[in-house]
Design a protein around this motif. Structure first.
Motif, PDB file in Angstrom:
ATOM      1  N   PRO A 119      -7.695  -6.135   1.432  1.00  0.00           N
ATOM      2  CA  PRO A 119      -6.544  -5.791   1.111  1.00  0.00           C
ATOM      3  C   PRO A 119      -5.389  -6.858   0.974  1.00  0.00           C
ATOM      4  O   PRO A 119      -4.422  -6.729   0.471  1.00  0.00           O
ATOM      5  N   MET A 120      -5.892  -8.200   1.139  1.00  0.00           N
ATOM      6  CA  MET A 120      -5.151  -9.334   0.454  1.00  0.00           C
ATOM      7  C   MET A 120      -4.903  -9.233  -1.110  1.00  0.00           C
ATOM      8  O   MET A 120      -4.050  -9.398  -1.528  1.00  0.00           O
ATOM      9  N   GLU A 152      -5.204  -6.387  -2.621  1.00  0.00           N
ATOM     10  CA  GLU A 152      -4.613  -5.510  -3.161  1.00  0.00           C
ATOM     11  C   GLU A 152      -3.113  -5.600  -2.810  1.00  0.00           C
ATOM     12  O   GLU A 152      -2.056  -5.315  -3.849  1.00  0.00           O
ATOM     13  N   THR A 153      -2.567  -6.369  -1.763  1.00  0.00           N
ATOM     14  CA  THR A 153      -1.064  -6.936  -1.840  1.00  0.00           C
ATOM     15  C   THR A 153      -0.789  -7.802  -2.872  1.00  0.00           C
ATOM     16  O   THR A 153       0.274  -7.820  -3.115  1.00  0.00           O
ATOM     17  N   ARG A 154      -1.861  -8.675  -3.106  1.00  0.00           N
ATOM     18  CA  ARG A 154      -1.471  -9.966  -4.203  1.00  0.00           C
ATOM     19  C   ARG A 154      -0.874  -9.078  -5.546  1.00  0.00           C
ATOM     20  O   ARG A 154      -0.180  -9.355  -6.077  1.00  0.00           O
ATOM     21  N   VAL A 164       0.058  -6.036  -5.947  1.00  0.00           N
ATOM     22  CA  VAL A 164       1.415  -5.374  -5.782  1.00  0.00           C
ATOM     23  C   VAL A 164       2.677  -6.179  -5.819  1.00  0.00           C
ATOM     24  O   VAL A 164       3.502  -6.135  -6.396  1.00  0.00           O
ATOM     25  N   VAL A 165       2.277  -7.175  -5.032  1.00  0.00           N
ATOM     26  CA  VAL A 165       3.530  -8.130  -5.017  1.00  0.00           C
ATOM     27  C   VAL A 165       3.993  -9.030  -6.521  1.00  0.00           C
ATOM     28  O   VAL A 165       5.000  -9.122  -6.793  1.00  0.00           O
ATOM     29  N   ILE A 201       1.363 -13.987   0.593  1.00  0.00           N
ATOM     30  CA  ILE A 201       0.524 -12.901   0.686  1.00  0.00           C
ATOM     31  C   ILE A 201       0.009 -12.347   2.077  1.00  0.00           C
ATOM     32  O   ILE A 201       0.028 -11.267   2.451  1.00  0.00           O
ATOM     33  N   VAL A 253       2.960 -10.646   3.805  1.00  0.00           N
ATOM     34  CA  VAL A 253       3.359  -9.308   3.505  1.00  0.00           C
ATOM     35  C   VAL A 253       1.904  -8.368   3.780  1.00  0.00           C
ATOM     36  O   VAL A 253       2.276  -7.280   4.378  1.00  0.00           O
ATOM     37  N   SER A 254       0.843  -8.948   3.679  1.00  0.00           N
ATOM     38  CA  SER A 254      -0.266  -7.973   4.102  1.00  0.00           C
ATOM     39  C   SER A 254      -0.437  -7.883   5.451  1.00  0.00           C
ATOM     40  O   SER A 254      -0.716  -6.735   5.868  1.00  0.00           O
ATOM     41  N   LYS A 281       1.225  -4.581   6.636  1.00  0.00           N
ATOM     42  CA  LYS A 281       0.690  -3.645   6.339  1.00  0.00           C
ATOM     43  C   LYS A 281       1.432  -2.533   5.487  1.00  0.00           C
ATOM     44  O   LYS A 281       1.551  -1.276   6.005  1.00  0.00           O
ATOM     45  N   THR A 290       6.281  -2.526   0.430  1.00  0.00           N
ATOM     46  CA  THR A 290       6.149  -3.695   0.050  1.00  0.00           C
ATOM     47  C   THR A 290       7.588  -4.538  -0.156  1.00  0.00           C
ATOM     48  O   THR A 290       7.749  -5.544   0.103  1.00  0.00           O
TER      49      THR A 290
END
Length: 236
Positions: A25-26, A28-30, A32-33, A111, A114-115, A118, A125
Motif C-alpha cells: 500500500p505504501m 501504491e500511495t507513493r 499516486v502522490v 507517504i 497519506v497512506s 487510506k 488522495t
C-alpha cells in the motif's frame, strides 16, 4: 529461485520470489502522490509558455518523492521581449519534519501520513494532500541572489563520465548504494535531454540540487492552483 551472476570474480546471489508479490500500500500511495503532486511538467499547466528545465528529487531506491521543480521563462500569459529574459520557478516539496537528517525522510514521512488515511482513490488522495502541510511555492530567479549564476552553470555539466565511455585498466569505479536520485529534464523543442542519477560531482543531479538550495530563501507561496487538484481531475 536464486539467480547467480559473476562480476569481476565475485559471485553475487540475488534471491527472487517465484510468485507474484502482494502489492505494498505504501508503494501504491507513493505512485499516486507522485503522479498527482510531483510531476513538474504540470506546474505551469494553467499558463502558456515553455518549460526550460525540470527537476524531480526522489529518496532511496524506493523513489520517495521529496521535491520537484519546474523553471520556465518569465512569460506566462503575456508576450514581450522583456518577459523572455526572466526566469520563474515553481516547486512542490514534501513537508518538513522534526530532526530530519536526510532529505528522503520528507518523502517517507509524507507517504506514511497519506497512506495512513487510506484514501480510496486519487480524488481522496488529493484531499488528504491538502491537510498534510505540502509546500507549493514559486520564485523569481532574476531577483534571487545567485540563482541566475547557478542556472548558467548548466552549460558545463558532465552527463557521462569519460571513464564510462572509455575505461582504462587504472579506472576505479564508484560503488553507490541506496542513493537519492534527481531526474533532470530539458524539454526544449527538438533538443530534449534527460538525466537520472545520484548527486555525482558536476553531474546534472548535483547541479539541480545546488540550484534548489540557492532558491531556498527565495520561495514564496505560489499564486497558481495546487497541481494535485489540477491532476486529480484527469484520474476521474
Amino acid at each position: 529461485m536464486k539467480l547467480l551472476a559473476t562480476v569481476a570474480g565475485l559471485v553475487l546471489v540475488v534471491t527472487a520470489s517465484a510468485s507474484a508479490e502482494t502489492p505494498n500500500p505504501m508503494f501504491e500511495t507513493r505512485d499516486v502522490v507522485s503522479a498527482l503532486a510531483f510531476d513538474p511538467s504540470k506546474f505551469f499547466q494553467e499558463e502558456n509558455g515553455q518549460d526550460l528545465v525540470r527537476f524531480a528529487y526522489r529518496g532511496d531506491d524506493y523513489g520517495w518523492p521529496v521535491y520537484s521543480i519546474a523553471i520556465r521563462n518569465g512569460c506566462l500569459n503575456e508576450r514581450t521581449k522583456e518577459c523572455h529574459m526572466g526566469r520563474r520557478a515553481r516547486m512542490v516539496r514534501a513537508p518538513v519534519i522534526e530532526k530530519m537528517e536526510r532529505p528522503r525522510w520528507r518523502g517517507t514521512a509524507l507517504i506514511g501520513k497519506v497512506s495512513a488515511q487510506k484514501p480510496a482513490n486519487p480524488y481522496e488522495t488529493a484531499k488528504v494532500l491538502d491537510t498534510v502541510g505540502m509546500e507549493w511555492m514559486e520564485a523569481d530567479l532574476v531577483t534571487c541572489p545567485g540563482a541566475m549564476e547557478v542556472l548558467a552553470e548548466g552549460n558545463s555539466l558532465i552527463w557521462v563520465t569519460s571513464e564510462t565511455l572509455k575505461p582504462t585498466p587504472e579506472t576505479e569505479f564508484e560503488l553507490v548504494l541506496h542513493a537519492d536520485t534527481i531526474t533532470v529534464e530539458f524539454p526544449y523543442y527538438l533538443r530534449q535531454v534527460r538525466y537520472q542519477g545520484y548527486l555525482a560531482k558536476r553531474s546534472p543531479a548535483a547541479w539541480a540540487d545546488k540550484l534548489a538550495k540557492t532558491l531556498d530563501p527565495c520561495w514564496k507561496p505560489a499564486s497558481a492552483p495546487v497541481p494535485w487538484h489540477i491532476q486529480e481531475k484527469t484520474f476521474r
